[in-house]
Design an enzyme around this catalytic site. Structure first.
Site, PDB file in Angstrom:
ATOM      1  N   CYS A 236      -1.641   0.935   9.497  1.00  0.00           N
ATOM      2  CA  CYS A 236      -2.302  -0.124   9.956  1.00  0.00           C
ATOM      3  C   CYS A 236      -3.275   0.132  11.449  1.00  0.00           C
ATOM      4  O   CYS A 236      -4.068  -0.414  12.058  1.00  0.00           O
ATOM      5  CB  CYS A 236      -1.962  -0.927   9.267  1.00  0.00           C
ATOM      6  SG  CYS A 236      -0.825  -1.844   9.658  1.00  0.00           S
TER       7      CYS A 236
ATOM      8  N   LYS B 187       5.142  -4.877  -6.672  1.00  0.00           N
ATOM      9  CA  LYS B 187       4.242  -3.785  -6.890  1.00  0.00           C
ATOM     10  C   LYS B 187       3.578  -3.003  -6.015  1.00  0.00           C
ATOM     11  O   LYS B 187       3.319  -3.145  -5.208  1.00  0.00           O
ATOM     12  CB  LYS B 187       3.080  -4.673  -7.888  1.00  0.00           C
ATOM     13  CG  LYS B 187       2.048  -3.644  -8.202  1.00  0.00           C
ATOM     14  CD  LYS B 187       0.957  -3.792  -9.284  1.00  0.00           C
ATOM     15  CE  LYS B 187       0.076  -3.832  -7.548  1.00  0.00           C
ATOM     16  NZ  LYS B 187      -0.671  -2.155  -7.097  1.00  0.00           N
TER      17      LYS B 187
ATOM     18  N   PRO C 109       0.710  -1.392  -0.119  1.00  0.00           N
ATOM     19  CA  PRO C 109      -0.119   0.522  -0.107  1.00  0.00           C
ATOM     20  C   PRO C 109       0.937   1.414  -0.199  1.00  0.00           C
ATOM     21  O   PRO C 109       1.951   1.153  -0.039  1.00  0.00           O
ATOM     22  CB  PRO C 109      -1.037  -0.460   1.229  1.00  0.00           C
ATOM     23  CG  PRO C 109       0.380  -0.938   1.979  1.00  0.00           C
ATOM     24  CD  PRO C 109       1.020  -1.727   1.675  1.00  0.00           C
ATOM     25  N   TRP C 110       0.112   2.496   0.368  1.00  0.00           N
ATOM     26  CA  TRP C 110       0.685   3.861   0.334  1.00  0.00           C
ATOM     27  C   TRP C 110       1.436   4.116   1.230  1.00  0.00           C
ATOM     28  O   TRP C 110       2.195   5.828   1.090  1.00  0.00           O
ATOM     29  CB  TRP C 110       0.264   4.498  -0.645  1.00  0.00           C
ATOM     30  CG  TRP C 110      -1.377   4.670  -0.208  1.00  0.00           C
ATOM     31  CD1 TRP C 110      -2.418   4.044  -1.034  1.00  0.00           C
ATOM     32  CD2 TRP C 110      -1.816   5.467   0.893  1.00  0.00           C
ATOM     33  NE1 TRP C 110      -3.741   4.524  -0.111  1.00  0.00           N
ATOM     34  CE2 TRP C 110      -3.202   5.123   1.372  1.00  0.00           C
ATOM     35  CE3 TRP C 110      -1.274   6.100   2.177  1.00  0.00           C
ATOM     36  CZ2 TRP C 110      -4.255   6.005   2.374  1.00  0.00           C
ATOM     37  CZ3 TRP C 110      -2.536   6.310   3.065  1.00  0.00           C
ATOM     38  CH2 TRP C 110      -3.315   6.474   2.529  1.00  0.00           C
TER      39      TRP C 110
ATOM     40  N   GLU D   1     -12.334   1.690  10.196  1.00  0.00           N
ATOM     41  CA  GLU D   1     -10.944   2.377  10.419  1.00  0.00           C
ATOM     42  C   GLU D   1     -11.194   3.319   9.544  1.00  0.00           C
ATOM     43  O   GLU D   1     -10.909   3.949   8.112  1.00  0.00           O
ATOM     44  CB  GLU D   1      -9.920   1.121   9.078  1.00  0.00           C
ATOM     45  CG  GLU D   1      -9.059   1.734   9.224  1.00  0.00           C
ATOM     46  CD  GLU D   1      -8.084   0.226   9.058  1.00  0.00           C
ATOM     47  OE1 GLU D   1      -8.234   0.219   7.519  1.00  0.00           O
ATOM     48  OE2 GLU D   1      -6.889   0.435   9.107  1.00  0.00           O
TER      49      GLU D   1
ATOM     50  N   GLU E   6      -1.567  -8.780   4.932  1.00  0.00           N
ATOM     51  CA  GLU E   6      -1.758  -7.629   6.073  1.00  0.00           C
ATOM     52  C   GLU E   6      -2.905  -7.021   5.928  1.00  0.00           C
ATOM     53  O   GLU E   6      -2.546  -6.048   5.165  1.00  0.00           O
ATOM     54  CB  GLU E   6      -0.159  -7.429   6.732  1.00  0.00           C
ATOM     55  CG  GLU E   6       0.712  -8.799   7.086  1.00  0.00           C
ATOM     56  CD  GLU E   6       0.154  -8.539   8.237  1.00  0.00           C
ATOM     57  OE1 GLU E   6      -0.259  -8.036   9.026  1.00  0.00           O
ATOM     58  OE2 GLU E   6       1.635  -9.290   8.254  1.00  0.00           O
TER      59      GLU E   6
ATOM     60  N   SER F 225       1.750   0.466  -4.403  1.00  0.00           N
ATOM     61  CA  SER F 225       0.726   1.324  -4.771  1.00  0.00           C
ATOM     62  C   SER F 225       1.166   2.216  -5.679  1.00  0.00           C
ATOM     63  O   SER F 225       1.742   3.100  -6.416  1.00  0.00           O
ATOM     64  CB  SER F 225       0.245   1.973  -3.680  1.00  0.00           C
ATOM     65  OG  SER F 225      -0.658   2.822  -3.568  1.00  0.00           O
TER      66      SER F 225
END
Ligand code: NAD
Length: 468
Positions: free
Chosen positions: A274, A167, A142-143, A371, A240, A169
């Site tokens: 997270c 890969k 993710p970013w 969230e 995750e 984000s």
């Protein structure tokens, strides 16, 4: 157009198409990133298959290559950190910390032993359990921590003898592409391929015939799709996913001593962690004191362009996330909650949202139950500790949680009742390479980091030799 390229089979690869990467502090284009084509994805996957054959065979070479990788990353910190701030938004000091952390993870795994366990050695049988690499790994990230979370996958996967196609984000592809470039010298061709593209590229990776394992960090929604795509070929998965960590303050806590730690447990990286504190439970008698202390911190913290001196919090990473945080805060206010600090977007072209403390709110409000992944913390009052624990556990998420008290023994006993992967006492988000990290319930499957994270990139094989 950027001159950053993908890394496929050890070579720099441009693309026929590009997509723009925006600076969240300004809304301006930082660079264009290559949009990986289907043929380029195939090439990356095939190269990781070919490289696997020799890479898996030489453990000493792997350890040395990871050591070299760690050095190369640390040496490039001054070059990578501003790029990370430009695409992600975090303050430059935090970007430098993330680059050095990335290097530290490579070093940790270079030095970690992969055990061979003898389970029987007598006059009849010699039997041992060995951990073999799985094969090519698809690593999707993710970013919020584009480099560190990639390292959590790449370093243990390579150490165990797998090869990787990574890969990042589409919001933050530049530093991962840079990582690929930097590691071209340390790693043999095909061992680490870095490709960039939008979400469908992630889906194409998970559906691809080559990878034997998918290691994914991201949202619950995408995690479900990844798990479903992995079923067909029984690809191994580590997921995750999201979190909605509760922090519980106990009645004997010293508000003055913990307020700043609570604040940064929630607002580090602008709440885009997270395992940040995403809801805070406070006993009624000290509720106002805690809300006031957090509100004071929220109004004095310096928010701005991460490249500017003294900035402590940057913008949110992207427009969609800004809209989401805004929507959840507005919903809480519309249902009767009180804004103790913030509660508004900040002026300017970037995705800035004022650090926000929301009081007089309860479970059942979206900001508490969902969230938020941003700078808005709901503070909920409670009467009995059991009640707070029950609220903390009444969630589909189970990533982390924390308990705050002057009595660490008692806090430890309460923390042990939390249904989550990491239960902290008097701290939150404290992570280390040797400490396993993962979630229960919807927060994930499997763990990263420590030897356990390494084992996740291996499969057991029993070698059973009859002696007689
Ligand atoms: P996201 O799920 O939208 O995207 C994550 C990655 O998955 C991106 O690279 C994206 O391109 C890719 N992707 C999207 N759809 C896919 C599909 N169908 N198949 C395969 N790949 C796909 O998540 P995000 O918005 O980038 O990240 C925020 C989320 O990540 C939050 O929920 C946060 O809690 C979670 N997160 C979890 C951890 C953890 O360790 N548990 C760490 C950081 C972030």
């Amino acid at each position: 157009m950027t001159d950053l390229t993908m890394t496929i089979d050890g070579a720099a690869v441009a693309s026929e198409r590009y997509f723009d990467v925006l600076n969240p502090a300004t809304g301006n284009i930082v660079a264009a990133a290559p949009d990986c084509t289907t043929q380029q994805l195939d090439a990356a996957m095939d190269s990781s298959s070919c490289a696997f054959v020799t890479w898996r065979a030489d453990e000493d070479r792997r350890r040395e290559a990871l050591r070299q990788a760690a050095k190369a990353i640390a040496a490039a910190a001054a070059e990578i950190a501003p790029l990370l701030t430009a695409e992600q938004g975090k303050p430059l000091r935090d970007s430098t910390g993330e680059v050095l952390g990335t290097s530290a993870w490579f070093k940790y795994y270079a030095n970690l032993e992969l055990p061979r366990e003898v389970i029987q050695d007598d006059d009849r049988v010699f039997a041992e359990v060995v951990r073999r690499p799985i094969g090519p790994v698809a690593a999707i990230t993710p970013w919020n921590y584009p480099l560190l979370l990639a390292a959590w996958k790449i370093a243990p996967a390579l150490r165990a003898g797998n090869t990787v196609v990574a890969k990042p984000s589409p919001y933050t592809p530049l530093t991962a592409l840079k990582l690929g470039e930097i590691l071209r010298e340390a790693l043999p061709p095909g061992v680490l391929n870095v490709i960039s593209g939008r979400d469908p590229l992630g889906a194409a990776m998970t559906a691809h015939r080559v990878p034997r394992k998918i290691s994914f960090t991201g949202s619950v929604q995408s995690g479900r799709r990844v798990a479903a795509a992995a079923v067909d070929g029984f690809k191994r998965v580590t997921l995750e996913l999201g979190g909605n960590d509760a922090a519980i303050v106990l009645a004997d806590a010293d508000v003055g001593a913990i307020a700043s730690k609570l604040f940064w447990g929630a607002f580090t990286n602008n709440g885009q962690v997270c395992s940040a504190i995403k809801r805070l439970y406070v006993p009624e008698p000290m509720y106002d004191d805690v809300v006031d202390a957090l509100a004071a911190l929220a109004t004095t913290v310096r928010v701005g362009n991460g490249l500017d001196d003294g900035v402590q919090l940057g913008p949110l990473n992207n427009r969609a996330q800004l809209d989401r945080v805004s929507e959840l805060v507005d919903d809480a206010v519309n249902t009767g909650a009180r804004v103790a600090a913030g509660g508004v977007r900040m002026d300017g072209d970037g995705y800035f949202y004022a650090p926000t403390i929301i009081a007089d709110v309860a479970d059942g409000t979206r900001l508490v139950d969902e969230e938020q992944f941003g700078p808005a913390l709901p503070v909920i009052s409670y009467r009995r500790a059991e009640e707070a624990v029950a609220h903390a556990n009444a969630s589909n998420f189970g990533l982390g949680g924390s308990v705050w008290s002057s009595d660490t023994e008692r806090a430890g006993m309460v923390a042990a009742q939390l249904e989550c992967g990491t239960a902290w006492v008097n701290t939150h988000i404290t992570l280390a390479p040797h400490q396993p990290f993962g979630g229960v319930k919807w927060s994930g499957l499997g763990v990263e980091n420590g030897p356990w994270g390494l084992y996740g990139f291996t499969e057991l094989q029993v070698i059973h030799r009859a002696k007689a």
